[in-house]
Design an enzyme around this catalytic site. Structure first.
Site, PDB file in Angstrom:
ATOM      1  N   TYR A  31      33.407 -44.982   7.455  1.00 36.81           N
ATOM      2  CA  TYR A  31      32.121 -45.538   6.992  1.00 36.81           C
ATOM      3  C   TYR A  31      31.290 -45.984   8.196  1.00 36.81           C
ATOM      4  O   TYR A  31      30.111 -45.650   8.299  1.00 36.81           O
ATOM      5  CB  TYR A  31      32.394 -46.710   6.037  1.00 36.81           C
ATOM      6  N   ASP A  62      21.465 -37.166  -8.354  1.00 38.69           N
ATOM      7  CA  ASP A  62      22.778 -37.833  -8.286  1.00 38.69           C
ATOM      8  C   ASP A  62      23.842 -36.889  -8.840  1.00 38.69           C
ATOM      9  O   ASP A  62      23.521 -35.930  -9.554  1.00 38.69           O
ATOM     10  CB  ASP A  62      22.740 -39.138  -9.111  1.00 38.69           C
ATOM     11  N   THR A  89      26.226 -54.477  -5.769  1.00 37.76           N
ATOM     12  CA  THR A  89      26.158 -53.270  -6.604  1.00 37.76           C
ATOM     13  C   THR A  89      27.604 -52.848  -6.891  1.00 37.76           C
ATOM     14  O   THR A  89      28.547 -53.408  -6.321  1.00 37.76           O
ATOM     15  CB  THR A  89      25.448 -52.099  -5.890  1.00 37.76           C
ATOM     16  N   ARG A  99      21.957 -45.270 -10.098  1.00 36.16           N
ATOM     17  CA  ARG A  99      22.310 -46.684 -10.300  1.00 36.16           C
ATOM     18  C   ARG A  99      22.099 -47.445  -8.990  1.00 36.16           C
ATOM     19  O   ARG A  99      21.669 -46.863  -7.986  1.00 36.16           O
ATOM     20  CB  ARG A  99      23.771 -46.790 -10.759  1.00 36.16           C
ATOM     21  N   LYS A 120      27.695 -44.300   9.197  1.00 35.40           N
ATOM     22  CA  LYS A 120      26.482 -45.125   9.122  1.00 35.40           C
ATOM     23  C   LYS A 120      25.848 -45.284  10.513  1.00 35.40           C
ATOM     24  O   LYS A 120      24.632 -45.384  10.637  1.00 35.40           O
ATOM     25  CB  LYS A 120      26.791 -46.481   8.482  1.00 35.40           C
ATOM     26  N   ASP A 131      24.325 -32.949  -5.588  1.00 35.97           N
ATOM     27  CA  ASP A 131      25.457 -33.341  -4.744  1.00 35.97           C
ATOM     28  C   ASP A 131      24.938 -33.187  -3.316  1.00 35.97           C
ATOM     29  O   ASP A 131      24.657 -32.061  -2.869  1.00 35.97           O
ATOM     30  CB  ASP A 131      26.654 -32.417  -5.002  1.00 35.97           C
ATOM     31  N   VAL A 132      24.801 -34.309  -2.608  1.00 38.11           N
ATOM     32  CA  VAL A 132      24.115 -34.279  -1.306  1.00 38.11           C
ATOM     33  C   VAL A 132      24.841 -33.444  -0.256  1.00 38.11           C
ATOM     34  O   VAL A 132      24.282 -33.150   0.800  1.00 38.11           O
ATOM     35  CB  VAL A 132      23.862 -35.704  -0.749  1.00 38.11           C
ATOM     36  N   ASN A 158      19.637 -42.137   0.048  1.00 37.27           N
ATOM     37  CA  ASN A 158      20.332 -43.367  -0.355  1.00 37.27           C
ATOM     38  C   ASN A 158      21.782 -43.133  -0.779  1.00 37.27           C
ATOM     39  O   ASN A 158      22.611 -44.040  -0.675  1.00 37.27           O
ATOM     40  CB  ASN A 158      19.534 -44.009  -1.507  1.00 37.27           C
TER      41      ASN A 158
HETATM   42  N1  LIG Z   1      26.277 -52.316  -1.647  1.00 36.04           N
HETATM   43  C1  LIG Z   1      26.367 -52.668  -0.384  1.00 36.04           C
HETATM   44  O1  LIG Z   1      26.870 -53.744  -0.046  1.00 36.04           O
HETATM   45  C2  LIG Z   1      25.816 -51.752   0.698  1.00 36.04           C
HETATM   46  C3  LIG Z   1      25.699 -52.272   1.988  1.00 36.04           C
HETATM   47  C4  LIG Z   1      25.181 -51.469   2.994  1.00 36.04           C
HETATM   48  C5  LIG Z   1      24.780 -50.176   2.711  1.00 36.04           C
HETATM   49  N2  LIG Z   1      24.902 -49.693   1.463  1.00 36.04           N
HETATM   50  C6  LIG Z   1      24.455 -48.315   1.222  1.00 36.04           C
HETATM   51  O2  LIG Z   1      23.451 -48.315   0.236  1.00 36.04           O
HETATM   52  C7  LIG Z   1      23.423 -47.047  -0.419  1.00 36.04           C
HETATM   53  C8  LIG Z   1      23.372 -47.252  -1.933  1.00 36.04           C
HETATM   54  O3  LIG Z   1      24.587 -47.844  -2.370  1.00 36.04           O
HETATM   55  P1  LIG Z   1      24.679 -48.855  -3.615  1.00 36.04           P
HETATM   56  O4  LIG Z   1      24.989 -50.196  -3.078  1.00 36.04           O
HETATM   57  O5  LIG Z   1      23.503 -48.687  -4.505  1.00 36.04           O
HETATM   58  O6  LIG Z   1      26.019 -48.301  -4.315  1.00 36.04           O
HETATM   59  P2  LIG Z   1      26.296 -47.454  -5.650  1.00 36.04           P
HETATM   60  O7  LIG Z   1      27.710 -47.024  -5.528  1.00 36.04           O
HETATM   61  O8  LIG Z   1      25.871 -48.224  -6.839  1.00 36.04           O
HETATM   62  O9  LIG Z   1      25.309 -46.206  -5.503  1.00 36.04           O
HETATM   63  C9  LIG Z   1      25.603 -45.071  -4.750  1.00 36.04           C
HETATM   64  C10 LIG Z   1      25.071 -43.858  -5.493  1.00 36.04           C
HETATM   65  O10 LIG Z   1      25.320 -42.708  -4.681  1.00 36.04           O
HETATM   66  C11 LIG Z   1      25.775 -41.678  -5.556  1.00 36.04           C
HETATM   67  N3  LIG Z   1      26.531 -40.650  -4.848  1.00 36.04           N
HETATM   68  C12 LIG Z   1      27.778 -40.734  -4.323  1.00 36.04           C
HETATM   69  N4  LIG Z   1      28.160 -39.546  -3.829  1.00 36.04           N
HETATM   70  C13 LIG Z   1      27.129 -38.688  -4.036  1.00 36.04           C
HETATM   71  C14 LIG Z   1      26.908 -37.322  -3.748  1.00 36.04           C
HETATM   72  N5  LIG Z   1      27.851 -36.561  -3.147  1.00 36.04           N
HETATM   73  N6  LIG Z   1      25.730 -36.776  -4.090  1.00 36.04           N
HETATM   74  C15 LIG Z   1      24.769 -37.513  -4.712  1.00 36.04           C
HETATM   75  N7  LIG Z   1      24.933 -38.814  -5.039  1.00 36.04           N
HETATM   76  C16 LIG Z   1      26.097 -39.385  -4.691  1.00 36.04           C
HETATM   77  C17 LIG Z   1      26.613 -42.406  -6.581  1.00 36.04           C
HETATM   78  O11 LIG Z   1      26.863 -41.619  -7.740  1.00 36.04           O
HETATM   79  C18 LIG Z   1      25.763 -43.642  -6.844  1.00 36.04           C
HETATM   80  O12 LIG Z   1      24.818 -43.423  -7.863  1.00 36.04           O
HETATM   81  C19 LIG Z   1      24.641 -46.287   0.087  1.00 36.04           C
HETATM   82  O13 LIG Z   1      24.251 -45.374   1.097  1.00 36.04           O
HETATM   83  C20 LIG Z   1      25.501 -47.387   0.686  1.00 36.04           C
HETATM   84  O14 LIG Z   1      26.376 -46.901   1.683  1.00 36.04           O
HETATM   85  C21 LIG Z   1      25.417 -50.441   0.439  1.00 36.04           C
END
Ligand SMILES: NC(=O)c1ccc[n+]([C@@H]2O[C@H](COP(=O)([O-])OP(=O)(O)OC[C@H]3O[C@@H](n4cnc5c(N)ncnc54)[C@H](O)[C@@H]3O)[C@@H](O)[C@H]2O)c1
Length: 248
Positions: A155, A37, A190, A16, A159, A63-64, A90
């Site tokens: 976090y 995922d 998201t 997602r 990061k 699972d990463v 990601n």
């Molecule tokens: N949304 C924001 O504002 C934002 C800002 C900066 C960075 N990010 C980064 O962007 C990336 C994507 O996030 P997003 O916004 O799409 O959020 P999201 O929560 O929609 O997607 C994150 C995905 O990672 C998966 N995930 C979580 N733990 C996992 C694991 N142990 N193994 C495999 N998959 C796992 C989740 O199931 C999900 O599908 C992340 O690394 C997040 O930290 C997001």
């Protein structure tokens, strides 16, 4: 069109959000993708939607934090599509807890997913990319990997670590034509940021020079650039996609 023709990509957390947007865009540009995922049903649904046009996506349980899952995901890239050229690290989890309130358990969870997961992904992807004569790794960090705030301690720590893990890998694998870059999204709409109350999100957005939240597609287009040969002389660098937030 065709900026990734014939390439195979592995996208962690691709069920997602941003990962799914990258999977869709990569396939539009000619790639095949393996979506890994922990959300198995959502990952399968995303892959099925992509495959409605042409069979270019597969979903695997990843699972990463688990080396065995990464090994199986990289194997799936070879078995399903013939190899691996692009890794998007990601997957990630967000959390707003401050320094003293962070428990050891919470710290370990965030570090294992956001930091160890990125290292493990690179560890298992590099040998497969070496067999193809090169590759591109894109590690998704955050603006939280560049600047601090009053909470989100683990976090920020993870990061920030992703930013330097990226540079270390870029230096080590540049001679093998494996490029490694980090992407630093700002506030992206998201499910991840649904935990932030609406009023707070509006306040954050008022500080963004472009005066809006970003979309998953805004980030996916940057990731596409780094994955493609358009970025052939780009490695070890950090790319901010934040509507100008860190310029303020
Ligand atoms: N949304 C924001 O504002 C934002 C800002 C900066 C960075 N990010 C980064 O962007 C990336 C994507 O996030 P997003 O916004 O799409 O959020 P999201 O929560 O929609 O997607 C994150 C995905 O990672 C998966 N995930 C979580 N733990 C996992 C694991 N142990 N193994 C495999 N998959 C796992 C989740 O199931 C999900 O599908 C992340 O690394 C997040 O930290 C997001």
């Amino acid at each position: 069109m065709d900026r990734l023709k014939g390439k195979v990509a592995l996208i962690s957390g691709g069920a997602r959000g941003q990962g799914a947007a990258e999977a869709r865009l990569f396939v539009q540009e000619g790639a095949s993708v393996v979506i890994g995922d922990v959300l198995d049903a959502e990952a399968a649904r995303t892959a099925a939607q992509i495959n409605a046009n042409r069979r270019a996506a597969a979903a695997v349980h990843l699972d990463v934090t688990r080396a065995a899952d990464w090994r199986a995901a990289v194997d799936a890239c070879g078995r399903e599509f013939g190899g691996l050229d692009i890794l998007v690290n990601n997957a990630g989890v967000f959390n707003t807890t401050g320094l003293e309130d962070t428990t050891e358990e919470l710290w370990d969870t965030i570090v294992n997913i956001n930091q160890k997961g990125v290292w493990l992904g690179m560890k298992f992807a590099v040998p497969a990319m070496r067999q193809r004569g090169g590759g591109s790794i894109i590690n998704i960090s955050s603006v939280a990997g560049l600047t601090g705030s009053t909470g989100s301690t683990a976090y920020h720590g993870t990061k920030g670590a992703v930013r330097l893990l990226t540079k270390a890998a870029a230096v080590q694998y540049g001679p093998e034509k494996i490029r490694v870059n980090s992407v630093h999204p700002g506030i992206i709409a998201t499910q991840m940021i649904d935990i932030i109350p609406k009023e707070q999100r509006e306040r954050f957005t008022s500080f963004v020079p472009l005066r809006r939240e970003g979309t998953a597609d805004d980030v996916a287009r940057m990731v596409l650039f780094l994955a493609s040969d358009d970025a052939s002389y780009v490695t070890g660098a950090e790319f901010v996609v934040d509507g100008g937030l860190t310029a303020t």
